[in-house]
Design an enzyme around this catalytic site. Structure first.
Site, PDB file in Angstrom:
ATOM      1  N   ARG A  92      20.674  46.919 -94.904  1.00  0.00           N
ATOM      2  CA  ARG A  92      20.195  45.771 -95.621  1.00  0.00           C
ATOM      3  C   ARG A  92      20.411  45.751 -97.427  1.00  0.00           C
ATOM      4  O   ARG A  92      19.606  45.268 -98.056  1.00  0.00           O
ATOM      5  CB  ARG A  92      18.613  45.957 -95.315  1.00  0.00           C
ATOM      6  N   LYS A 110      28.526  35.895-106.097  1.00  0.00           N
ATOM      7  CA  LYS A 110      29.050  35.247-104.985  1.00  0.00           C
ATOM      8  C   LYS A 110      29.942  36.122-103.996  1.00  0.00           C
ATOM      9  O   LYS A 110      30.904  36.620-104.370  1.00  0.00           O
ATOM     10  CB  LYS A 110      29.648  34.027-105.130  1.00  0.00           C
ATOM     11  N   GLU A 133      41.437  29.559-113.590  1.00  0.00           N
ATOM     12  CA  GLU A 133      40.244  29.572-113.844  1.00  0.00           C
ATOM     13  C   GLU A 133      39.912  29.643-115.472  1.00  0.00           C
ATOM     14  O   GLU A 133      38.727  29.310-115.704  1.00  0.00           O
ATOM     15  CB  GLU A 133      39.569  30.872-112.897  1.00  0.00           C
ATOM     16  N   LYS A 148      30.820  32.665-117.980  1.00  0.00           N
ATOM     17  CA  LYS A 148      30.292  32.814-116.830  1.00  0.00           C
ATOM     18  C   LYS A 148      28.778  33.341-116.956  1.00  0.00           C
ATOM     19  O   LYS A 148      28.079  32.805-116.061  1.00  0.00           O
ATOM     20  CB  LYS A 148      31.280  33.301-115.807  1.00  0.00           C
ATOM     21  N   GLU A 184      22.877  28.835-107.851  1.00  0.00           N
ATOM     22  CA  GLU A 184      23.445  27.512-107.750  1.00  0.00           C
ATOM     23  C   GLU A 184      22.237  26.263-107.451  1.00  0.00           C
ATOM     24  O   GLU A 184      22.755  25.438-106.658  1.00  0.00           O
ATOM     25  CB  GLU A 184      24.760  27.300-106.891  1.00  0.00           C
ATOM     26  N   ARG A 209      25.078  25.797-112.320  1.00  0.00           N
ATOM     27  CA  ARG A 209      26.166  26.950-111.997  1.00  0.00           C
ATOM     28  C   ARG A 209      27.291  26.097-111.228  1.00  0.00           C
ATOM     29  O   ARG A 209      28.328  26.284-111.207  1.00  0.00           O
ATOM     30  CB  ARG A 209      25.604  27.882-110.955  1.00  0.00           C
ATOM     31  N   ASN A 231      32.561  25.316-110.236  1.00  0.00           N
ATOM     32  CA  ASN A 231      33.557  24.745-109.021  1.00  0.00           C
ATOM     33  C   ASN A 231      34.050  23.574-109.492  1.00  0.00           C
ATOM     34  O   ASN A 231      34.776  22.798-108.387  1.00  0.00           O
ATOM     35  CB  ASN A 231      32.429  24.332-107.879  1.00  0.00           C
ATOM     36  N   HIS A 248      37.063  22.609-107.212  1.00  0.00           N
ATOM     37  CA  HIS A 248      37.089  23.805-105.906  1.00  0.00           C
ATOM     38  C   HIS A 248      37.001  22.905-104.744  1.00  0.00           C
ATOM     39  O   HIS A 248      37.234  23.238-103.674  1.00  0.00           O
ATOM     40  CB  HIS A 248      36.087  24.587-106.086  1.00  0.00           C
ATOM     41  N   HIS A 287      39.556  23.424-101.947  1.00  0.00           N
ATOM     42  CA  HIS A 287      39.313  24.173-100.908  1.00  0.00           C
ATOM     43  C   HIS A 287      39.858  23.493 -99.758  1.00  0.00           C
ATOM     44  O   HIS A 287      40.447  23.872 -98.582  1.00  0.00           O
ATOM     45  CB  HIS A 287      37.701  24.615-100.601  1.00  0.00           C
ATOM     46  N   HIS A 307      44.488  30.559-104.244  1.00  0.00           N
ATOM     47  CA  HIS A 307      43.375  29.936-104.578  1.00  0.00           C
ATOM     48  C   HIS A 307      43.432  29.157-105.872  1.00  0.00           C
ATOM     49  O   HIS A 307      43.012  27.963-106.157  1.00  0.00           O
ATOM     50  CB  HIS A 307      42.079  30.711-104.637  1.00  0.00           C
TER      51      HIS A 307
HETATM   52  P1  NAD Z   1      43.793  38.410-103.856  1.00  0.00           P
HETATM   53  O1  NAD Z   1      42.723  39.175-103.896  1.00  0.00           O
HETATM   54  O2  NAD Z   1      44.232  37.961-102.685  1.00  0.00           O
HETATM   55  O3  NAD Z   1      44.730  38.979-104.753  1.00  0.00           O
HETATM   56  C1  NAD Z   1      46.123  38.351-105.042  1.00  0.00           C
HETATM   57  C2  NAD Z   1      47.202  39.411-104.817  1.00  0.00           C
HETATM   58  O4  NAD Z   1      47.515  40.207-105.750  1.00  0.00           O
HETATM   59  C3  NAD Z   1      46.981  40.272-103.472  1.00  0.00           C
HETATM   60  O5  NAD Z   1      48.179  40.052-102.956  1.00  0.00           O
HETATM   61  C4  NAD Z   1      46.523  41.214-104.082  1.00  0.00           C
HETATM   62  O6  NAD Z   1      46.730  42.538-103.210  1.00  0.00           O
HETATM   63  C5  NAD Z   1      47.432  41.550-105.357  1.00  0.00           C
HETATM   64  N1  NAD Z   1      47.222  42.352-106.330  1.00  0.00           N
HETATM   65  C6  NAD Z   1      45.704  42.415-106.761  1.00  0.00           C
HETATM   66  N2  NAD Z   1      45.684  43.166-108.016  1.00  0.00           N
HETATM   67  C7  NAD Z   1      47.010  43.516-108.181  1.00  0.00           C
HETATM   68  C8  NAD Z   1      47.571  44.342-109.222  1.00  0.00           C
HETATM   69  N3  NAD Z   1      46.628  44.816-110.287  1.00  0.00           N
HETATM   70  N4  NAD Z   1      48.790  44.171-109.345  1.00  0.00           N
HETATM   71  C9  NAD Z   1      49.743  43.786-108.335  1.00  0.00           C
HETATM   72  N5  NAD Z   1      49.185  43.103-107.389  1.00  0.00           N
HETATM   73  C10 NAD Z   1      47.889  43.306-107.172  1.00  0.00           C
HETATM   74  O7  NAD Z   1      43.357  37.087-104.837  1.00  0.00           O
HETATM   75  P2  NAD Z   1      42.557  36.611-105.959  1.00  0.00           P
HETATM   76  O8  NAD Z   1      43.281  35.377-106.738  1.00  0.00           O
HETATM   77  O9  NAD Z   1      42.167  37.821-106.894  1.00  0.00           O
HETATM   78  O10 NAD Z   1      41.160  36.164-105.511  1.00  0.00           O
HETATM   79  C11 NAD Z   1      41.066  34.943-104.769  1.00  0.00           C
HETATM   80  C12 NAD Z   1      39.813  35.034-103.814  1.00  0.00           C
HETATM   81  O11 NAD Z   1      38.659  34.976-104.832  1.00  0.00           O
HETATM   82  C13 NAD Z   1      39.417  33.883-102.925  1.00  0.00           C
HETATM   83  O12 NAD Z   1      39.342  34.344-101.689  1.00  0.00           O
HETATM   84  C14 NAD Z   1      38.405  33.098-103.522  1.00  0.00           C
HETATM   85  O13 NAD Z   1      37.713  32.432-102.555  1.00  0.00           O
HETATM   86  C15 NAD Z   1      37.898  34.161-104.237  1.00  0.00           C
HETATM   87  N6  NAD Z   1      36.888  33.834-105.367  1.00  0.00           N
HETATM   88  C16 NAD Z   1      35.711  34.017-105.485  1.00  0.00           C
HETATM   89  C17 NAD Z   1      34.903  33.840-106.538  1.00  0.00           C
HETATM   90  C18 NAD Z   1      33.264  34.357-106.562  1.00  0.00           C
HETATM   91  O14 NAD Z   1      32.782  33.867-107.109  1.00  0.00           O
HETATM   92  N7  NAD Z   1      33.017  35.336-105.633  1.00  0.00           N
HETATM   93  C19 NAD Z   1      35.215  32.964-107.457  1.00  0.00           C
HETATM   94  C20 NAD Z   1      36.511  32.708-107.234  1.00  0.00           C
HETATM   95  C21 NAD Z   1      37.395  32.969-106.428  1.00  0.00           C
HETATM   96  N1  GLY Z   2      33.185  30.636-108.753  1.00  0.00           N
HETATM   97  C1  GLY Z   2      31.947  29.934-108.984  1.00  0.00           C
HETATM   98  C2  GLY Z   2      30.903  30.465-109.031  1.00  0.00           C
HETATM   99  O1  GLY Z   2      30.932  31.471-109.143  1.00  0.00           O
HETATM  100  O2  GLY Z   2      29.745  30.066-109.015  1.00  0.00           O
END
Ligand code: NAD
Ligand code: GLY
Length: 364
Positions: free
Chosen positions: A117, A139, A181, A223, A233, A237, A241, A244, A248, A261
């Site tokens: 939890r 998030k 971003e 942010k 949100e 907030r 997006n 997005h 998406h 992404h």
């Molecule tokens: P990712 O986590 O897939 O990383 C991208 C690639 O880079 C992967 O292959 C990873 O293994 C590699 N990598 C990571 N760090 C590295 C480093 N220092 N050196 C070499 N390779 C490295 O992708 P991302 O772009 O970081 O994140 C995308 C995800 O984030 C999506 O799932 C998206 O939905 C999510 N997201 C969430 C929020 C939120 O608010 N929670 C906001 C934006 C995106």
């Molecule tokens: N990436 C959008 C949010 O965190 O609200």
């Protein structure tokens, strides 16, 4: 090293930004219990896992190494984190550490939100995208075959360590996806920051550490300001997006991981700007500026030519912002000012969805 704070009352937390943070931040002092579960993936583990473990000499440190990729951001893989926690007998005082990009961060956060939890977690984002966006704001979640990030929770970390030296090993395409971003914050909130990005785009593309540290700092500052006003949100907030809803849809249509992404968000932001222009808000010159900065950051600024307006509408209809069956979108009044609205003519949205669509020629 610079420090920011996300102000959320009892759930406030620091963001540390700088180079070689394992040397300047006392990580153990941020952990209250005696157990740590590091969650990372098979790409990041060989690069940084040992260095991280060396910062935690006095604790029980276990690890889960997930397969790499957006296609593994699933409930099935989330379960492997719970398996490891239970097998290694982690109790309610454990701390999860996410060492990776947004995929690892979102999954670890959701695991922390639900294990017994709720347990503590710390974000160590290793991609530019995760440093400027996903690690901040709470998030968390996983994808469902019918929609991205559809299963999750709001759950804030205890701290975020954004170490810009870690970004040197990032592939160029991932760096560009993170820049999408960064550019987003300029589009939605701060035209002066957009001008700064335009002036420094070559340094950012070249992974210049001073430029990156400034970009991460200002992005996290914006942010943090937005999240502090509207954590769950209910209102403002949603401007985070921008692009997005379109993005998406592109990701889901093409198969998770085909378009990154950030790349999908790049094309989505152009679509949002294009619709804003058709409504009469963003000027023609501003639309050209949107296109130019996305191109300069080596990002796609048009959707896949194979995606029909009908397919976009089908996928956009499951977006979390849809209210009473109406598609709500983040649009731009002008560069630096975003609004969330459902109040636009449906034909104008169709024109945007058709703008890059090429109907397959009939065979035979
Ligand atoms: P990712 O986590 O897939 O990383 C991208 C690639 O880079 C992967 O292959 C990873 O293994 C590699 N990598 C990571 N760090 C590295 C480093 N220092 N050196 C070499 N390779 C490295 O992708 P991302 O772009 O970081 O994140 C995308 C995800 O984030 C999506 O799932 C998206 O939905 C999510 N997201 C969430 C929020 C939120 O608010 N929670 C906001 C934006 C995106
Ligand atoms: N990436 C959008 C949010 O965190 O609200």
């Amino acid at each position: 090293m610079r420090q920011l704070r996300v102000e959320l009352g009892a759930r406030s937390y620091p963001i540390y930004i700088g180079e070689k943070l394992f040397k300047t931040v006392d990580l153990q002092s941020l952990i209250s219990g005696k157990q740590v579960m590091i969650v990372t993936n098979e790409t990041v583990a060989p690069l940084y896992l040992d260095a991280l473990k060396r910062q935690l000499p006095d604790l029980q440190v276990d690890e889960v190494i997930l397969p790499d990729g957006e296609s593994f951001k699933t409930l099935e893989n989330l379960n492997s984190i719970f398996d490891a926690l239970l097998q290694m007998r982690h109790n309610r005082t454990t701390t999860l550490i996410a060492l990776g990009g947004g995929v690892v961060g979102d999954m670890t956060g959701f695991a922390a939100a639900s294990y017994q939890r709720g347990v503590d977690f710390i974000q160590i984002p290793t991609t530019l995208l995760s440093q400027v966006d996903s690690s901040v704001g709470g998030k968390t979640g996983v994808n469902h075959p019918l929609g991205k990030n559809m299963i999750g929770a709001f759950y804030q970390p205890k701290a975020v360590l954004a170490d810009t030296s870690i970004l040197r090993s990032l592939p160029a395409r991932e760096l560009a996806a993170g820049l999408a971003e960064v550019i987003k914050y300029g589009f939605i909130y701060d035209e002066a920051f957009l001008s700064w990005i335009e002036a420094n785009i070559d340094a950012l593309n070249a992974c210049d550490s001073k430029a990156l540290a400034e970009a991460v700092y200002r992005s996290c500052e914006i942010k943090a300001e937005v999240v502090a006003q509207d954590e769950r949100e209910g209102g403002i907030r949603a401007i985070l997006n921008l692009g997005h809803t379109f993005g998406h849809a592109i990701e889901t249509d093409q198969g998770y991981g085909t378009w990154l992404h950030g790349e999908a968000v790049g094309a989505g932001m152009w679509m949002a700007a294009d619709l804003s222009n058709r409504i009469g808000w963003v000027s023609d010159d501003e639309l050209l500026r949107v296109e130019a900065v996305l191109k300069a950051a080596h990002l796609p600024c048009k959707p896949p030519a194979s995606m029909s307006p009908a397919r976009f509408r089908e996928l956009m209809s499951v977006d979390k912002k849809v209210l009473n069956g109406k598609i709500r979108l983040v649009l731009l009044k002008q560069l630096g000012e975003a609004i969330v609205t459902e109040d636009f003519a449906s034909e104008l949205l169709d024109q945007t969805l058709e703008a890059n669509y090429t109907v397959e020629p009939a065979v035979g």
